[in-house]
Every structure is written in structure tokens, then in C-alpha cells.
Design an enzyme around this catalytic site. Sequence first.
Site, mmCIF file in Angstrom:
data_model
loop_
_atom_site.group_PDB
_atom_site.id
_atom_site.type_symbol
_atom_site.label_atom_id
_atom_site.label_comp_id
_atom_site.label_asym_id
_atom_site.label_seq_id
_atom_site.Cartn_x
_atom_site.Cartn_y
_atom_site.Cartn_z
ATOM 1 N N GLU A 1 27.599 82.346 31.081
ATOM 2 C CA GLU A 1 28.509 81.121 30.625
ATOM 3 C C GLU A 1 29.134 81.012 29.288
ATOM 4 O O GLU A 1 29.613 82.436 29.217
ATOM 5 C CB GLU A 1 27.644 79.716 30.372
ATOM 6 C CG GLU A 1 26.237 80.209 29.376
ATOM 7 C CD GLU A 1 26.561 80.083 27.993
ATOM 8 O OE1 GLU A 1 26.759 78.883 27.543
ATOM 9 O OE2 GLU A 1 26.949 81.142 27.121
ATOM 10 N N ARG B 1 29.936 64.529 32.673
ATOM 11 C CA ARG B 1 28.882 64.599 32.851
ATOM 12 C C ARG B 1 27.853 64.180 31.644
ATOM 13 O O ARG B 1 26.794 63.574 32.247
ATOM 14 C CB ARG B 1 28.545 66.036 32.986
ATOM 15 C CG ARG B 1 27.236 66.519 33.469
ATOM 16 C CD ARG B 1 26.882 67.874 33.610
ATOM 17 N NE ARG B 1 27.828 68.395 34.704
ATOM 18 C CZ ARG B 1 28.098 69.886 34.890
ATOM 19 N NH1 ARG B 1 27.510 70.671 34.086
ATOM 20 N NH2 ARG B 1 29.029 70.305 35.991
ATOM 21 N N ASP C 1 26.712 79.704 40.937
ATOM 22 C CA ASP C 1 27.205 80.674 41.733
ATOM 23 C C ASP C 1 26.691 81.804 41.228
ATOM 24 O O ASP C 1 25.981 82.227 40.167
ATOM 25 C CB ASP C 1 28.691 80.528 41.606
ATOM 26 C CG ASP C 1 29.020 80.832 40.105
ATOM 27 O OD1 ASP C 1 29.543 81.910 39.775
ATOM 28 O OD2 ASP C 1 28.952 79.744 39.331
#
Length: 235
Positions: free
Chosen positions: A179, A25, A204
Site C-alpha cells: 500500500e 469513504r 487485488d
Amino acid sequence: MPTPHIRAEKDQIAPAVIMPGDPKRAERIAHLLMDDAELVTDVRGMLGFTGTVDGKPLTVMGSGMGMPSATLYVTELYDHYDVQRIIRVGTCGGMSHDVKVGDVIVGLGAHTDSNMNQQRLPGLNFAALASFNLAAAAVAAADDSMTVHVGPILSRDHFYLEGASSIELLSKYGVLGVEMEAAGIYGAAAEFGRQALTVLTVSDHLLDHSSDMSAEDRETKFQGALKLAVAAALS
């Protein structure tokens, strides 16, 4: 000189770093943002790129998953490369009824179930906080195309360990999302007197999985969070 985990020379790392967890990423973000992006480190597959955005130097580098990995890299960046600000950009699970999948969260502070920061100041409950000026710059860059929430998040050591009752309780106390890295990054920033921020896309929702993003969506629907992260990095 390079560090044990970053092979770049000191002048190859910019004062501002955008840090996703996934090195692939990082590569996509670097080439999306910078026509002159140059690979400057790839130790253990953790890719880092440096170039310019609007004439300002910027580095994009992966952190890996979890606080131990992220803290290792940000410590070397702050301590050896004299990085001034690190903005984590990534995904999170929503924990509040006010947050929807696809929304963006600016993490002002990070609760945690890890004891990493307790080791910094034994006997104290360390407050892992973002840098206000970076948060303000990120929020100011938001536009009408995105829904942005500002508030506390949770950094957990376990990805799969969750319980519905604890999620509801954390939501009651205003926690927006969960997270795995922010609290460690904020702790390192405090140690070295530097700046840090976390900007997350809700991928989500722990209270309602009906609209969770697919794996492909997780990799492509981060433009809003990235816009805010860049604004903070270059502010």
C-alpha cells in the site's frame, strides 16, 4: 484553533481516529458507524466526522493518497489535536502466495522504498512498527467469517512501478501486501509517542490478477477490516 489543513476545533476531534485514504469513504464509514456523525472538517475536500460508537467518541477522517499526504494529517492530529491512536483502514495489493483477495491484513510493520523516515533518524534504517496493543485488539475481534493475516507490509511511493521479480523476493521475506501510507503513519506515531495501526482488505493480487476486486467491490467489501479497525480504535 484549527490547523492549516484541519478546520475542526480541538474538542471536535476524538482521541481515536479511523483513517481511510478516500474522504468519500470516510463519509460512508462515519455514517455507517455513527448515528450522530457530525462533519467537523472539509479543508481541500478532506472530510472528517466525529460522533460516538457504543458511547465512545470516534473520529473518521480521510488521509489522501501516499505518505506525504497521510503524514501531514496524522502529524497535525497527533501534535495539535492530541489524538492518541490512529488506525488506517484501506485496501492493498496481495504479495504473498498465502494471501487471497478478500483477506484482511493487520500490518505489524511497514517496509518502504521512501526515505521519509530516514530523514527522522539520519544514518539509521528506521523500523516502522505498529502499536502492539492495537494489533492485539484488532486480531482478537476477528471471527470465523474472515481470514486474517498478521505481519509486515510494504509502503511504496509509486503505485504503478512494480516488477515480478521484486514481488517474489518480497513474498519470500514474508511481506503480505503493498500500500502507500502505513510507514509514514507509523513514523509519525513514533515521533509523538502515540499509537498507530493499519488494517487492510486485499483488493487485488500482484501475483495473480484473476480474482481482483472491481472498483465497486473496493468500496463495499471492507466490513471485516473495518470491524477490526473499530475494535482497535475503541480498545
